[in-house]
Design a protein around this motif. Sequence first.
Motif, PDB file in Angstrom:
ATOM      1  N   LYS A   2       0.851  -1.195   0.000  1.00 48.05           N
ATOM      2  CA  LYS A   2       0.000   0.000   0.000  1.00 48.05           C
ATOM      3  C   LYS A   2       0.887   1.246   0.000  1.00 48.05           C
ATOM      4  CE  LYS A   2      -3.661  -2.097   2.807  1.00 48.05           C
ATOM      5  NZ  LYS A   2      -4.337  -1.962   4.120  1.00 48.05           N
ATOM      6  N   VAL A   3       0.525   2.214  -0.839  1.00 50.69           N
ATOM      7  CA  VAL A   3       1.314   3.443  -0.964  1.00 50.69           C
ATOM      8  C   VAL A   3       0.415   4.652  -0.740  1.00 50.69           C
ATOM      9  CG1 VAL A   3       2.657   4.875  -2.565  1.00 50.69           C
ATOM     10  CG2 VAL A   3       2.982   2.404  -2.549  1.00 50.69           C
ATOM     11  N   LEU A   4       0.919   5.629   0.013  1.00 50.75           N
ATOM     12  CA  LEU A   4       0.231   6.906   0.208  1.00 50.75           C
ATOM     13  C   LEU A   4       1.067   8.002  -0.439  1.00 50.75           C
ATOM     14  CD1 LEU A   4      -1.804   8.905   1.557  1.00 50.75           C
ATOM     15  CD2 LEU A   4      -0.357   8.807   3.612  1.00 50.75           C
ATOM     16  N   ILE A   5       0.438   8.817  -1.279  1.00 46.58           N
ATOM     17  CA  ILE A   5       1.108   9.960  -1.905  1.00 46.58           C
ATOM     18  C   ILE A   5       0.517  11.231  -1.304  1.00 46.58           C
ATOM     19  CG2 ILE A   5       1.505  11.189  -4.083  1.00 46.58           C
ATOM     20  CD1 ILE A   5       1.067   8.346  -5.424  1.00 46.58           C
ATOM     21  N   VAL A   6       1.372  12.166  -0.917  1.00 45.23           N
ATOM     22  CA  VAL A   6       0.912  13.414  -0.299  1.00 45.23           C
ATOM     23  C   VAL A   6       1.047  14.554  -1.303  1.00 45.23           C
ATOM     24  CG1 VAL A   6       1.289  15.070   1.573  1.00 45.23           C
ATOM     25  CG2 VAL A   6       1.498  12.612   2.013  1.00 45.23           C
ATOM     26  N   GLY A   7      -0.089  15.176  -1.660  1.00 41.92           N
ATOM     27  CA  GLY A   7      -0.104  16.293  -2.599  1.00 41.92           C
ATOM     28  C   GLY A   7      -1.363  16.263  -3.446  1.00 41.92           C
ATOM     29  N   SER A   8      -1.495  17.256  -4.319  1.00 41.44           N
ATOM     30  CA  SER A   8      -2.758  17.374  -5.059  1.00 41.44           C
ATOM     31  C   SER A   8      -2.600  17.922  -6.473  1.00 41.44           C
ATOM     32  CB  SER A   8      -3.710  18.301  -4.290  1.00 41.44           C
ATOM     33  OG  SER A   8      -3.138  19.596  -4.167  1.00 41.44           O
ATOM     34  N   GLY A   9      -1.356  17.972  -6.985  1.00 45.53           N
ATOM     35  CA  GLY A   9      -1.150  18.617  -8.276  1.00 45.53           C
ATOM     36  C   GLY A   9      -0.791  17.657  -9.389  1.00 45.53           C
ATOM     37  N   GLY A  10      -0.341  18.235 -10.515  1.00 42.77           N
ATOM     38  CA  GLY A  10       0.052  17.447 -11.666  1.00 42.77           C
ATOM     39  C   GLY A  10       1.245  16.558 -11.375  1.00 42.77           C
ATOM     40  N   ARG A  11       2.161  17.056 -10.556  1.00 38.36           N
ATOM     41  CA  ARG A  11       3.334  16.260 -10.162  1.00 38.36           C
ATOM     42  C   ARG A  11       2.879  15.002  -9.414  1.00 38.36           C
ATOM     43  NH1 ARG A  11       6.454  19.922  -6.904  1.00 38.36           N
ATOM     44  NH2 ARG A  11       4.494  20.083  -5.815  1.00 38.36           N
ATOM     45  N   ALA A  38      -8.032  10.637  -8.581  1.00 34.32           N
ATOM     46  CA  ALA A  38      -9.104   9.780  -8.056  1.00 34.32           C
ATOM     47  C   ALA A  38      -9.387   8.577  -8.954  1.00 34.32           C
ATOM     48  CB  ALA A  38     -10.382  10.602  -7.873  1.00 34.32           C
ATOM     49  N   GLU A  39      -8.961   8.651 -10.222  1.00 33.08           N
ATOM     50  CA  GLU A  39      -9.185   7.531 -11.135  1.00 33.08           C
ATOM     51  C   GLU A  39      -8.237   6.356 -10.861  1.00 33.08           C
ATOM     52  OE1 GLU A  39      -8.855   9.090 -15.075  1.00 33.08           O
ATOM     53  OE2 GLU A  39     -10.514  10.505 -14.821  1.00 33.08           O
ATOM     54  N   ILE A  40      -7.090   6.630 -10.210  1.00 34.32           N
ATOM     55  CA  ILE A  40      -6.135   5.545  -9.954  1.00 34.32           C
ATOM     56  C   ILE A  40      -5.803   5.394  -8.475  1.00 34.32           C
ATOM     57  CG2 ILE A  40      -5.017   5.463 -12.216  1.00 34.32           C
ATOM     58  CD1 ILE A  40      -2.897   7.383 -11.218  1.00 34.32           C
ATOM     59  N   ALA A  41      -6.316   6.277  -7.640  1.00 27.94           N
ATOM     60  CA  ALA A  41      -6.020   6.204  -6.200  1.00 27.94           C
ATOM     61  C   ALA A  41      -7.267   6.595  -5.410  1.00 27.94           C
ATOM     62  CB  ALA A  41      -4.866   7.155  -5.855  1.00 27.94           C
ATOM     63  N   GLU A  42      -7.297   6.155  -4.169  1.00 34.19           N
ATOM     64  CA  GLU A  42      -8.377   6.583  -3.271  1.00 34.19           C
ATOM     65  C   GLU A  42      -7.950   7.893  -2.624  1.00 34.19           C
ATOM     66  OE1 GLU A  42     -10.435   5.186   0.912  1.00 34.19           O
ATOM     67  OE2 GLU A  42      -9.892   3.608  -0.537  1.00 34.19           O
ATOM     68  N   CYS A  43      -8.691   8.964  -2.898  1.00 34.79           N
ATOM     69  CA  CYS A  43      -8.335  10.269  -2.344  1.00 34.79           C
ATOM     70  C   CYS A  43      -8.820  10.381  -0.894  1.00 34.79           C
ATOM     71  CB  CYS A  43      -8.928  11.389  -3.201  1.00 34.79           C
ATOM     72  SG  CYS A  43      -8.139  11.499  -4.819  1.00 34.79           S
ATOM     73  N   VAL A  44      -7.956  10.956  -0.076  1.00 40.91           N
ATOM     74  CA  VAL A  44      -8.202  11.065   1.363  1.00 40.91           C
ATOM     75  C   VAL A  44      -8.292  12.541   1.718  1.00 40.91           C
ATOM     76  CG1 VAL A  44      -7.309  10.478   3.637  1.00 40.91           C
ATOM     77  CG2 VAL A  44      -6.826   8.975   1.689  1.00 40.91           C
ATOM     78  N   ASN A  45      -9.312  12.919   2.470  1.00 43.17           N
ATOM     79  CA  ASN A  45      -9.551  14.334   2.772  1.00 43.17           C
ATOM     80  C   ASN A  45      -8.685  14.822   3.940  1.00 43.17           C
ATOM     81  OD1 ASN A  45     -10.674  16.869   2.545  1.00 43.17           O
ATOM     82  ND2 ASN A  45     -12.432  16.388   3.831  1.00 43.17           N
ATOM     83  N   ILE A  46      -7.368  14.795   3.726  1.00 44.06           N
ATOM     84  CA  ILE A  46      -6.407  15.345   4.692  1.00 44.06           C
ATOM     85  C   ILE A  46      -5.441  16.209   3.890  1.00 44.06           C
ATOM     86  CG2 ILE A  46      -4.695  14.837   6.487  1.00 44.06           C
ATOM     87  CD1 ILE A  46      -5.800  11.987   6.630  1.00 44.06           C
ATOM     88  N   THR A  47      -5.180  17.415   4.354  1.00 42.35           N
ATOM     89  CA  THR A  47      -4.286  18.294   3.591  1.00 42.35           C
ATOM     90  C   THR A  47      -2.825  17.940   3.858  1.00 42.35           C
ATOM     91  OG1 THR A  47      -4.079  20.000   5.298  1.00 42.35           O
ATOM     92  CG2 THR A  47      -5.972  20.165   3.799  1.00 42.35           C
ATOM     93  N   LYS A  53      -2.240  13.911  11.350  1.00 43.95           N
ATOM     94  CA  LYS A  53      -3.377  13.192  10.754  1.00 43.95           C
ATOM     95  C   LYS A  53      -2.898  12.242   9.664  1.00 43.95           C
ATOM     96  CE  LYS A  53      -7.240  16.419  11.447  1.00 43.95           C
ATOM     97  NZ  LYS A  53      -8.262  17.227  10.728  1.00 43.95           N
ATOM     98  N   LEU A  54      -1.949  12.696   8.858  1.00 44.93           N
ATOM     99  CA  LEU A  54      -1.407  11.858   7.783  1.00 44.93           C
ATOM    100  C   LEU A  54      -0.683  10.645   8.356  1.00 44.93           C
ATOM    101  CD1 LEU A  54      -0.075  14.673   5.431  1.00 44.93           C
ATOM    102  CD2 LEU A  54      -1.884  13.048   4.847  1.00 44.93           C
ATOM    103  N   ALA A  55       0.112  10.865   9.393  1.00 45.68           N
ATOM    104  CA  ALA A  55       0.843   9.756  10.027  1.00 45.68           C
ATOM    105  C   ALA A  55      -0.136   8.769  10.655  1.00 45.68           C
ATOM    106  CB  ALA A  55       1.817  10.293  11.071  1.00 45.68           C
ATOM    107  N   ALA A  56      -1.188   9.293  11.297  1.00 47.42           N
ATOM    108  CA  ALA A  56      -2.197   8.416  11.905  1.00 47.42           C
ATOM    109  C   ALA A  56      -2.897   7.589  10.827  1.00 47.42           C
ATOM    110  CB  ALA A  56      -3.209   9.251  12.692  1.00 47.42           C
ATOM    111  N   PHE A  57      -3.204   8.227   9.694  1.00 47.43           N
ATOM    112  CA  PHE A  57      -3.844   7.508   8.586  1.00 47.43           C
ATOM    113  C   PHE A  57      -2.932   6.392   8.071  1.00 47.43           C
ATOM    114  CE2 PHE A  57      -4.515   6.737   4.089  1.00 47.43           C
ATOM    115  CZ  PHE A  57      -5.885   6.530   4.016  1.00 47.43           C
ATOM    116  N   ALA A  58      -1.636   6.718   7.931  1.00 49.17           N
ATOM    117  CA  ALA A  58      -0.678   5.727   7.438  1.00 49.17           C
ATOM    118  C   ALA A  58      -0.593   4.525   8.366  1.00 49.17           C
ATOM    119  CB  ALA A  58       0.697   6.374   7.274  1.00 49.17           C
ATOM    120  N   LYS A  59      -0.665   4.792   9.671  1.00 44.63           N
ATOM    121  CA  LYS A  59      -0.609   3.691  10.647  1.00 44.63           C
ATOM    122  C   LYS A  59      -1.882   2.855  10.593  1.00 44.63           C
ATOM    123  CE  LYS A  59       2.679   4.451  14.285  1.00 44.63           C
ATOM    124  NZ  LYS A  59       2.933   4.712  15.705  1.00 44.63           N
TER     125      LYS A  59
END
Length: 423
Positions: A2-11, A38-47, A53-59
């Motif tokens: 499982k992989v989490l990517i942090v960000g919201s842009g073209g990169r 959103a077409e290839i990943a599940e988007c999570v409502n954390i900035t 919050k991100l670390a807690a989600f990852a755990k």
Amino acid sequence: MKVLIVGSGGREHAIAWSVSQSKRVDKIYCAPGNGGIAEIAECVNITAMEFDKLAAFAKENEIDLTIIGMDDPLVGGIVDVFEAQGLRVFGPRKNAAIIEGSKSFSKDLMKKYNIPTCHYETFHSPEEALIYLENVTFPVVLKADGLALGKGVLICQNLQEAEAGVTSLMLDKQFGDAGNTIVIEDFMVGREASVLCFCDGTHIKPMTSAQDHKRAKDGDQGLNTGGMGTFSPSPFYTPEIQKFCEEQIYQPTMDAMKAEGRDFVGILFVGLMMTQDGPKVLEYNARFGDPEAQVVLPRMKNDIIDVMEACIDGKLDQVDLQFEDNAAVCVVLASDGYPEHYEKGKKITFLKNFASEDGYYAFHAGTKLTEDGLVTNGGRVLGITAKGATLKEARKNAYKATEWVTFDNKYMRNDIGKAIDEI
């Protein structure tokens, strides 16, 4: 894994696409993501700046690897937060991300370790800067010391423009606290190139080169933006120049950071100016470039997860980094008026399915999924990328593909890759 990517842009969309190609990955999350991701990943409502919050989600979700795409969280220390909780994360720690977070730090590092760059001076007060400007040769370059969304760089042709620049950065706080300190540099002349490098703290491996177009309008007119398009590879970044950069810039930068107790693990973006006196460093960034990632990653042959894990484990020297022998061009579709004033919420219509077209990509930057479908949600909306056997073919394909997308107030530069015609 499982992989989490942090960000919201073209990169981040380009990173997510690259991760989706890995045979090792079966689930991708992105926080906060966008309409295309959103077409290839599940988007999570954390900035991106909500580290705990991100670390807690990852755990909670047993994430095996988190990839930090953006500069703000890296400079803010998100990697340190994740590592303190035993989480596996790709990106430089706070004490290494300062190489992007402070222009004066990076310039002082280059000076101390004899890494080629231009002459510069650092100023903490507008009065000192204005006195200095009375005796310089123009043009000069003013840079906000801190992060400014890639826009805190002013090229000033005369004293009047330079004084206005100092006022804008240091007194009017155009970029907030980023302008508390400024760097004034000599103006360098030459071809620009951007080289993204994988780093494991000791070893560094450059990827294929690219060249960005920062100005908003054709002919490099208008304001600086986050990037209006890019092409890869740069025909001006020759094997001889690459060898020089590897020996005089890339490895010395890694060694310098290690000597300072700031081992750099992640992506080092090196902005180069190829001057008459040889290549010199324009700037460093501590993450993938945007839109450079959109042309570099589609050309990478390696499994991105393998390379990132080798960086984290200090085994990058065991990786044979390979790229396709072709070219890619990205044309940014923006909202008219960007980077100043523009409207959001315009419905986006795709006349063709990019996923079914081999070698064509629509990387989403400022998009949002609503009940009415996909709408614009930023200045840079989409990065339309295409590959080709040559740069000219890739450019032709990219511009053809821009016609497959429509939305009100769609705007783009019509001369991305104009330097290709000078080869």
